[in-house]
Design an enzyme around this catalytic site. Structure first.
Site, PDB file in Angstrom:
ATOM      1  N   GLY A 393       1.090  -1.289   0.262  1.00  0.00           N
ATOM      2  CA  GLY A 393       0.424  -0.380   0.117  1.00  0.00           C
ATOM      3  C   GLY A 393       1.181   1.131  -0.233  1.00  0.00           C
ATOM      4  O   GLY A 393       2.125   0.758  -0.301  1.00  0.00           O
ATOM      5  N   HIS A 418      -1.685  -4.909  -8.559  1.00  0.00           N
ATOM      6  CA  HIS A 418      -0.174  -4.420  -7.778  1.00  0.00           C
ATOM      7  C   HIS A 418       0.135  -3.879  -6.666  1.00  0.00           C
ATOM      8  O   HIS A 418       0.971  -3.341  -6.215  1.00  0.00           O
ATOM      9  CB  HIS A 418       0.034  -4.428  -9.060  1.00  0.00           C
ATOM     10  CG  HIS A 418       0.281  -3.276  -9.076  1.00  0.00           C
ATOM     11  ND1 HIS A 418       0.010  -2.165  -9.520  1.00  0.00           N
ATOM     12  CD2 HIS A 418       2.004  -2.548  -9.206  1.00  0.00           C
ATOM     13  CE1 HIS A 418       0.389  -0.598  -9.929  1.00  0.00           C
ATOM     14  NE2 HIS A 418       1.431  -1.065  -9.596  1.00  0.00           N
TER      15      HIS A 418
END
Lengths: 495, 151
Positions: A393, A418
């Site tokens: 993240g 991704h």
């Protein structure tokens, strides 16, 4: 006089009205104009407005024009405006039906990817030493624009060996173990690599960058497992609650950029040669079975192998660095590779299309492979759990580890998101960061950050990204990748 | 020190782009190069003690191709020579392919300064100029140029 747009058809914009929900979290864009297949986007009502705010969906439509594309032009929930392909885009082409390979469907940072290292250290063991650990990593792993010199300058012949052997090149020189190779996608080496297809400029650029992080969104992060969603799979991955992790995000550096640049130029000539019509020149491509297509795939494999060697060396440098600060052996700290995935790549993979199995060229541009455990591409140690899918993240909130599924194989050619996906441009992020001390803000959030450049820190600020939890939840709800654990960052080295 | 070029920065989600209007084609190519290096590091902070002559060839009559080749060549030069470029003077621009080769051609003298990481502000790394949304087009106002860079 105007510029000559060779082989171009017109691009069209996409709005909410063009999307039809066909299943929970799955939206379809119907075929129109020169599209050869429909578009499919994985998103929920929270993410859709963000997705519609830029030109990402227009690019999904553009990709649907590629010759030989199979089933759908796919977009993962972290989709955002890229160049050519959207970031978060997946496309499979069938070589037996004139399917093409497009360097723009891989990007300049070939085999940019992520690797995750687990440990037996607890959060409490490192919490007070994070600045010390991050500063040691910053010192020991070269980072920033044009960073070099991690392991000394290689000869052109050495670079060719790196490109041929991938992560194994590093292991045979004392950087890591055979087990690391087993826990790397493709064993850290695409056998289709042919160094004779890589130009001198790319090789020259590769001589001093093995073991270097680079800049932009690349990072090294120390974190810990702060939530477990699936005990059995977390145990299989060695990711227990409260245990410390190390994540590395980097790619093939200047060598990869040069390979892409060189072959994009080759493809500019191939497009008119093969009579291909495209809505965006950055999608320039050639049939997989053509000389241009085969040579690109061989050169791209070389760059992919270089990236695996790069991350392998970086991991070993980082492990040594951590062991030095903790004044303990790596084995004692339980530092071991969980998995390494690439998220910018084109690979030949076997997939079922209708009732037939076909060899397809899978482009993943900002997308991660997500295979189920019984797929022969997944190591034995993850047979019951499935392939670990690593989803970083932003640097202030969380990262996730999920597990690949059969649904992914059936619906997305075994692909998943991704990352969080950008939502704010770099320009806007820099403006939003003016007058703020981001490093201090992150420190108050419990994350110690050190960066080579202040601009990088501003551009990569947490609010520049979508909420990664929303993105990962969509993949979980759609059955593409099952959530296993959440990681909380403690310290980050930004390139 | 060089002057910073005038351009509008394009609000692209993942990458950066520039847009500007130039009065002729030579200044369009020169300013595109100046914009690219200004994104990397403000040009008014870069010296011009280092210089090199550069020749680039593209497809005949294909301005977009010549623009990408020109910018890619300068970026490669900067990376391989470890310099930041600040001034660009095009000495020859042949877009119709009447030069030595069978394509279009640029010959230019470029100036810059060796990178000294200790005292230089590097804002971003540019991996490459891209064809996406690329525009090199003559309009009533002049030559409109738009380039998006992978960063």
């Amino acid at each position: 006089m105007s510029s000559s747009g060779k082989g171009e058809s017109k691009s069209r914009s996409t709005s909410r009205g063009d999307l039809t929900e066909v299943a929970d979290c799955v939206w379809e864009i119907a075929r129109a104009g020169g599209m050869r297949v429909p578009g499919r986007v994985y998103a929920d009502e929270t993410l859709l407005p963000q997705i519609l705010s830029d030109k990402g969906l227009e690019q999904v439509v553009n990709v649907a024009h590629l010759p030989g594309i199979v089933s759908y032009s796919l977009a993962m929930p972290d989709i955002h405006w890229g160049y050519g392909f959207p970031i978060g885009g997946v496309a499979a082409t069938d070589p037996s039906e004139g399917g093409v390979v497009s360097p723009g469907g891989v990007g300049y940072d070939i085999n940019c990817g992520v690797r995750l290292v687990a440990s037996s250290m607890r959060r409490e063991d490192v919490e007070d030493r994070i600045p010390e650990l991050i500063n040691a990593l910053f010192r020991d792993v070269p980072c920033g624009l044009g960073s070099s010199g991690a392991i000394g300058k290689l000869s052109p012949r050495d670079v060719r060996d790196v490109m041929a052997d991938g992560a194994r090149w590093a292991v045979t020189r004392g950087y890591g173990t055979e087990t690391d190779l087993d826990r790397t996608e493709e064993g850290g080496c695409l056998s289709s690599a042919d160094p004779s297809t890589v130009g001198k400029r790319a090789i020259e650029r590769g001589r001093s960058q093995v073991g270097t992080l680079g800049s932009g969104n690349h990072f090294i992060e120390i974190g810990y497992v702060d939530e477990v969603y699936d005990e059995a799979r977390a145990a299989a991955f060695g990711l227990g609650l409260g245990r410390v992790t190390l994540m590395i995000h980097s790619g093939s550096r200047g060598l990869g950029y040069q390979v892409c640049d060189d072959y994009l130029d080759v493809m500019q000539h191939a497009v008119p040669k093969y009579g291909i019509s495209l809505p965006d020149r950055q999608l320039a491509c050639a049939p997989v079975e053509s000389q241009e297509g085969r040579r690109y795939l061989s050169a791209m494999a070389c760059a992919a192998n270089y990236a695996w060697a790069n991350r392998q060396v970086m991991m070993v440098l980082a492990k040594r660095s951590i062991a030095g600060v903790m004044m303990a052996g790596e084995a004692e700290l339980g530092l071991r590779l969980v998995y390494d995935v690439c998220h910018n790549i084109a690979k030949m993979e076997r997939h079922r299309v209708g009732d037939r199995e076909k060899l397809l060229c899978i482009h993943r541009k900002g997308a991660t492979r997500a295979f189920p455990g019984d797929h022969n591409g997944v190591p034995d140690c993850y047979r019951s759990a499935g392939q670990p899918v690593l989803i970083p993240g932003d640097m202030g909130t969380h990262s996730f580890v999920s597990a690949g599924t059969h649904t992914a194989l059936d619906e997305t050619f075994g692909s998943c998101c991704h990352g969080a996906g950008r939502v704010m441009s770099r320009t806007k992020a820099r403006k939003a960061a003016r007058g703020r001390n981001l490093a201090e803000e992150l420190r108050r959030m419990g994350v110690y950050v050190t960066a080579e450049g202040k601009a990088t820190l501003a551009e990569e600020m947490p609010s520049a990204y979508k909420n990664v939890s929303d993105v990962v939840d969509v993949m979980d709800r759609a059955g593409i990748a099952r959530k296993v654990v959440r990681l909380k960052p403690l310290g980050v080295v930004k390139g | 020190m060089a002057e910073r070029p005038h351009y509008t920065e394009i609000d692209h989600t993942a990458d950066v782009g520039v847009e500007f209007c130039a009065h002729d084609l030579v200044s369009a190519f020169e300013r595109a190069a100046a914009c690219m290096f200004d994104l990397i590091s403000p040009l008014n902070e870069i010296g011009s003690g280092w210089s090199r002559r550069v020749a680039v060839e593209g497809r005949s009559g294909d301005l977009e191709h010549l623009m990408i080749r020109w910018l890619s060549e300068l970026l490669y030069m900067a990376t391989s020579e470890q310099v930041l470029l600040s001034r660009f003077r095009i000495e020859e621009l042949d877009v119709k392919g009447c030069g030595a080769g069978d394509g279009s051609r640029i010959v230019a003298l470029v100036h810059g300064e060796r990178i000294n990481a200790a005292c230089r502000t590097i804002r971003i790394e540019i991996k490459a100029p891209t064809y996406h949304y690329l525009r090199v087009e003559e309009t009533r106002e002049g030559w409109m140029v738009r380039v998006i860079f992978d960063t």
